[in-house]
Design a protein around this motif. Structure first.
Motif, PDB file in Angstrom:
ATOM      1  N   THR A  61     -10.087   0.315  -0.933  1.00 25.52           N
ATOM      2  CA  THR A  61      -8.949  -0.552  -1.217  1.00 25.52           C
ATOM      3  C   THR A  61      -9.149  -1.955  -0.647  1.00 25.52           C
ATOM      4  O   THR A  61      -9.000  -2.947  -1.369  1.00 25.52           O
ATOM      5  CB  THR A  61      -7.672   0.071  -0.634  1.00 25.52           C
ATOM      6  OG1 THR A  61      -7.645   1.455  -0.952  1.00 25.52           O
ATOM      7  CG2 THR A  61      -6.452  -0.603  -1.191  1.00 25.52           C
ATOM      8  N   LYS A 101     -10.869   5.832   2.530  1.00 26.87           N
ATOM      9  CA  LYS A 101     -10.658   5.261   1.191  1.00 26.87           C
ATOM     10  C   LYS A 101      -9.948   3.904   1.305  1.00 26.87           C
ATOM     11  O   LYS A 101     -10.312   2.943   0.645  1.00 26.87           O
ATOM     12  CB  LYS A 101      -9.833   6.221   0.325  1.00 26.87           C
ATOM     13  CG  LYS A 101     -10.660   7.276  -0.370  1.00 26.87           C
ATOM     14  CD  LYS A 101      -9.827   8.099  -1.324  1.00 26.87           C
ATOM     15  CE  LYS A 101      -9.176   9.262  -0.601  1.00 26.87           C
ATOM     16  NZ  LYS A 101      -8.379  10.124  -1.484  1.00 26.87           N
ATOM     17  N   VAL A 102      -8.920   3.864   2.182  1.00 25.73           N
ATOM     18  CA  VAL A 102      -8.210   2.596   2.385  1.00 25.73           C
ATOM     19  C   VAL A 102      -9.184   1.539   2.865  1.00 25.73           C
ATOM     20  O   VAL A 102      -9.224   0.412   2.361  1.00 25.73           O
ATOM     21  CB  VAL A 102      -7.066   2.768   3.403  1.00 25.73           C
ATOM     22  CG1 VAL A 102      -6.494   1.418   3.807  1.00 25.73           C
ATOM     23  CG2 VAL A 102      -5.976   3.657   2.843  1.00 25.73           C
ATOM     24  N   TYR A 136     -12.108   5.435  -6.349  1.00 22.21           N
ATOM     25  CA  TYR A 136     -11.498   6.454  -5.487  1.00 22.21           C
ATOM     26  C   TYR A 136     -12.123   7.819  -5.773  1.00 22.21           C
ATOM     27  O   TYR A 136     -12.423   8.579  -4.855  1.00 22.21           O
ATOM     28  CB  TYR A 136      -9.990   6.516  -5.715  1.00 22.21           C
ATOM     29  CG  TYR A 136      -9.249   5.296  -5.229  1.00 22.21           C
ATOM     30  CD1 TYR A 136      -9.368   4.872  -3.902  1.00 22.21           C
ATOM     31  CD2 TYR A 136      -8.423   4.579  -6.080  1.00 22.21           C
ATOM     32  CE1 TYR A 136      -8.686   3.761  -3.457  1.00 22.21           C
ATOM     33  CE2 TYR A 136      -7.739   3.466  -5.641  1.00 22.21           C
ATOM     34  CZ  TYR A 136      -7.869   3.058  -4.332  1.00 22.21           C
ATOM     35  OH  TYR A 136      -7.192   1.956  -3.897  1.00 22.21           O
ATOM     36  N   THR A 157      -2.734  -1.732  -8.163  1.00 26.99           N
ATOM     37  CA  THR A 157      -2.745  -0.856  -9.320  1.00 26.99           C
ATOM     38  C   THR A 157      -3.922  -1.162 -10.233  1.00 26.99           C
ATOM     39  O   THR A 157      -4.236  -0.367 -11.112  1.00 26.99           O
ATOM     40  CB  THR A 157      -1.444  -0.976 -10.133  1.00 26.99           C
ATOM     41  OG1 THR A 157      -1.164  -2.349 -10.321  1.00 26.99           O
ATOM     42  CG2 THR A 157      -0.297  -0.303  -9.430  1.00 26.99           C
ATOM     43  N   SER A 158      -4.602  -2.303 -10.030  1.00 28.59           N
ATOM     44  CA  SER A 158      -5.749  -2.596 -10.882  1.00 28.59           C
ATOM     45  C   SER A 158      -7.071  -2.216 -10.216  1.00 28.59           C
ATOM     46  O   SER A 158      -8.130  -2.515 -10.760  1.00 28.59           O
ATOM     47  CB  SER A 158      -5.754  -4.070 -11.292  1.00 28.59           C
ATOM     48  OG  SER A 158      -5.897  -4.880 -10.168  1.00 28.59           O
ATOM     49  N   VAL A 159      -7.019  -1.567  -9.048  1.00 29.97           N
ATOM     50  CA  VAL A 159      -8.257  -1.048  -8.453  1.00 29.97           C
ATOM     51  C   VAL A 159      -8.742   0.104  -9.324  1.00 29.97           C
ATOM     52  O   VAL A 159      -7.974   1.021  -9.608  1.00 29.97           O
ATOM     53  CB  VAL A 159      -8.003  -0.555  -7.005  1.00 29.97           C
ATOM     54  CG1 VAL A 159      -9.247   0.138  -6.454  1.00 29.97           C
ATOM     55  CG2 VAL A 159      -7.611  -1.708  -6.113  1.00 29.97           C
ATOM     56  N   VAL A 178       0.847  -1.200   0.000  1.00 24.61           N
ATOM     57  CA  VAL A 178       0.000   0.000   0.000  1.00 24.61           C
ATOM     58  C   VAL A 178       0.881   1.249   0.000  1.00 24.61           C
ATOM     59  O   VAL A 178       0.637   2.202  -0.756  1.00 24.61           O
ATOM     60  CB  VAL A 178      -0.950  -0.010   1.222  1.00 24.61           C
ATOM     61  CG1 VAL A 178      -1.610   1.348   1.394  1.00 24.61           C
ATOM     62  CG2 VAL A 178      -2.013  -1.084   1.050  1.00 24.61           C
TER      63      VAL A 178
END
Lengths: 328, 334
Positions: free
Chosen positions: B245, B240-241, B227, B220-222, B131
């Motif tokens: 995520t 957000k985390v 967001y 990186t594929s989120v 992260v």
């Protein structure tokens, strides 16, 4: 007149450029394919403009870099230092830099007394054979299961996948006995490099990885090649393999690194010390030699995989990500 | 170029692959469609033979060194096998003797302890690293390479190196560092209580990099819109985390947890090279016991006992995985 200059600069430019630029280029390249729009992470540009976030995050990142330097590079640098330090100094002042001078004789002792060169040669033979065997089996099988697709292909793929579900521990003893008394061959494979190469080739992960890659190749090209009269062997050699360099690179680096790391299996099937790879010899060397020479031998046997990784990071990191994707 | 003569007949395809087979096929009379499906010649002409030729290496290698040994493991667990005489059937004897071995329960306890410690040390670390690393704007490649270096160091070298670091004297590398802040010296791998955590520490260091790469790829594929949307709703970084995520990573996190459990349960190298199972069997794991049964004595291995334990161990791992998937499926549906 232009042709010679093109040829001259052509091969030179990608060589050094590739090794230097790879990490950045790969990281960017992969992201661009995964999401087309502007790349972003959790923290937004707006967040980034707030002083607390900015300083906090910048500080954390420097700390992270420091931490990664210590845990990632630190042990290797220490090993490099210790390999040219006398045993006494390493034992008494492990964190001082050459309190009583550099001792190069550790390295020469590792070559002459320990014969680390012989074991490195054995490791290279093991790695090269495993690489060739794995690549041969994975590409031929992947091609047959993905492109030629006989009616029983799905069943065979299932059989291959099912071996991924069986923990490696189950194989240990029966595989050892199979090597001692192989069913088709007359004689034992103990102390033969085939005992390492052939079981390494029975790697379901490779077959599935290659098959999936072949699945993703456009089938129109195969059809076009067939119309042009290419048979299955020519299709395999001239069309499918050249298109598969990325996945062959991934399989290759993993084959070599796995062979380099392997310990238990070569320990069991290669009891002859003159045939053993470095990983099997090092614990024995540890018992009979002084620490300085041992650490020099350990450093020498780490250089090759480390340089391979630094040169081919792209394949390593892509492979590690792919492994995750496949497991997921 | 001369070998690839333009041709539309299917026979021509085979001729490149198997000149002899195609010559045989060409000599035959052209058959009707129905008959063609059945005869061996039509099978060859349809590409059946070349498929088999390409599959042959895999069939041989997997047959001999994967499928056959797996079946043989189950058979051998009911037999008394030695290398001199023919195996004899002994029913459940191997299983009974293994289960009655007092060492087994020590090993089971140690293996569970190793897996638990590896989970506590090793599961959160790669996630936090990944992260933080995805927030790095410049030189992320350098971070990734540094994190992955321990993975490419040969494990035997890593263990022997850490064994040097774990020197129990006050001048050992780790004891020197801890001595700077007034701690230690600690006995590390020489003490019954310290040995297992020391092994886990090294194993975590050696394996974390691989998991970091998997998490970085997943992070990186989120999708960026998630967001963006969270920000429109006024979400802070922590929210957000927690709400974007983590749910997006749930699938990957669940799989890596199971793989880590299965992997750590089969730990061999660390206890074998660091401590040889000692001190006082405090680091003897199930893999070490299997090794001891099969290869630990000079008079010949108890292969039946070793495979019986392997099969039970594999079944236990299989049941664990099945329960795990059942439970986590319920979670991801809710």
């Amino acid at each position: 007149m232009t042709a010679p200059t093109d040829v001259g600069t052509g091969p030179v430019e990608p060589g050094p450029g590739q090794t230097l630029d790879l990490p950045v280029r790969t990281a960017d390249g992969r992201k661009r394919t995964s999401n087309e729009q502007a790349e972003r992470s959790i923290v937004s540009t707006a967040d980034w403009h707030r002083p607390t976030v900015r300083w906090g995050l910048t500080g954390t990142q420097w700390l992270l870099l420091l931490l990664l330097l210590i845990i990632g590079l630190g042990p290797i640098l220490w090993l490099a230092k210790a390999s040219i330090t006398s045993t006494q100094d390493t034992l008494r002042y492990p964190l001082q830099l050459f309190p009583n001078g550099v001792k190069w004789s550790n390295i020469t002792a590792a070559w002459t007394r320990i014969h680390i060169g012989l074991y490195l040669k054995n490791t290279v033979i093991l790695a090269a054979g495993s690489w060739a065997a794995q690549l041969f089996v994975a590409t031929t099988a992947g091609y047959a299961l993905s492109v030629l697709r006989p009616r029983y292909a799905a069943f065979l793929t299932g059989l291959v996948v099912s071996t991924l579900l069986v923990p490696a521990v189950v194989l240990l003893v029966p595989l050892y006995l199979t090597i001692v008394k192989p069913p088709l061959l007359g004689h034992s494979l103990i102390n033969s490099y085939w005992a390492v190469w052939l079981p390494a080739a029975a790697n379901a992960f490779n077959v599935i990885l290659v098959k999936r890659f072949f699945d993703s190749l456009p089938r129109e090209i195969f059809e076009a090649a067939k119309v042009d009269g290419a048979g299955p062997f020519r299709l395999f050699w001239s069309i499918v393999l050249p298109m598969s360099r990325p996945i062959l690179g991934v399989v290759s680096v993993f084959a070599v690194i796995t062979a380099w790391k392997d310990f238990l299996w070569p320990l069991l099937v290669l009891p002859d010390p003159n045939k053993q790879p470095v990983s099997v010899r090092l614990p024995n060397i540890a018992l009979v030699t002084d620490l300085g020479t041992l650490l020099a031998a350990m450093f020498i046997s780490t250089i090759v995989p480390l340089l391979l990784f630094l040169a081919f990071q792209r394949f390593f990191l892509r492979g590690a990500g792919l492994g995750g994707a496949l497991k997921g | 170029m001369s070998t690839v003569a333009p041709s539309s007949s299917p026979d021509e395809r085979v001729s490149l692959a198997q000149p002899r087979a195609s010559a045989k096929a060409a000599g035959l009379e052209p058959a009707s469609r129905a008959a063609r499906r059945r005869t061996p010649a039509s099978w060859v002409r349809g590409g059946g033979l070349s498929s088999l030729v390409f599959l042959l290496p895999m069939l041989l290698v997997f047959g001999l060194f994967s499928w056959f040994p797996i079946v043989r493991a189950v058979v051998m667990s009911f037999q008394d096998t030695n290398l001199a005489t023919a195996p004899t059937w002994v029913g459940l004897d191997n299983y009974v003797t293994v289960l009655q071995d007092p060492l087994l329960w020590i090993c089971v306890k140690n293996t569970l302890y190793f897996a638990l410690l590896a989970f506590l040390f090793g599961y959160p670390v790669p996630l936090v690293l990944a992260v933080l690393m995805t927030e790095v704007k410049r030189m992320r490649g350098l971070f990734t390479v540094l994190a992955y270096i321990p993975v490419v160091i040969p494990p035997v070298v890593a263990v022997l190196l850490w064994k040097t670091f774990y020197d129990a004297g006050p001048t050992g590398a780790f004891n020197t560092i801890l001595g700077w802040v007034g701690l230690g010296p600690y006995p590390w791998i020489q003490d019954v209580h310290w040995a297992m955590p020391s092994l886990v520490l090294e194993a975590t260091w050696a394996a974390a990099g691989g998991t970091v790469i998997i998490y970085v790829a997943a992070l990186t594929s989120v999708p960026a819109e998630l967001y963006d949307a969270a920000e429109v709703d006024g979400a802070s970084i922590w929210r957000k985390v927690w709400h974007v995520t983590m749910p997006q990573l749930r699938g990957v996190l669940l799989v890596t947890l199971l793989l880590q459990l299965i992997g750590t349960a089969q730990v061999f190298l660390e206890p074998f090279l660091f401590t040889g199972g000692g001190p006082l069997d405090s680091t003897r794991t199930i893999m070490l016991l299997i090794y001891k049964y099969a290869f630990g004595s000079s008079i010949g291995g108890a292969y039946g006992k070793a495979t019986a334990l392997s099969v039970m161990f594999a079944l236990a791992l299989g049941i664990l995985s099945a329960i795990y998937f059942r439970v986590t499926r319920a979670w991801s549906q809710s």
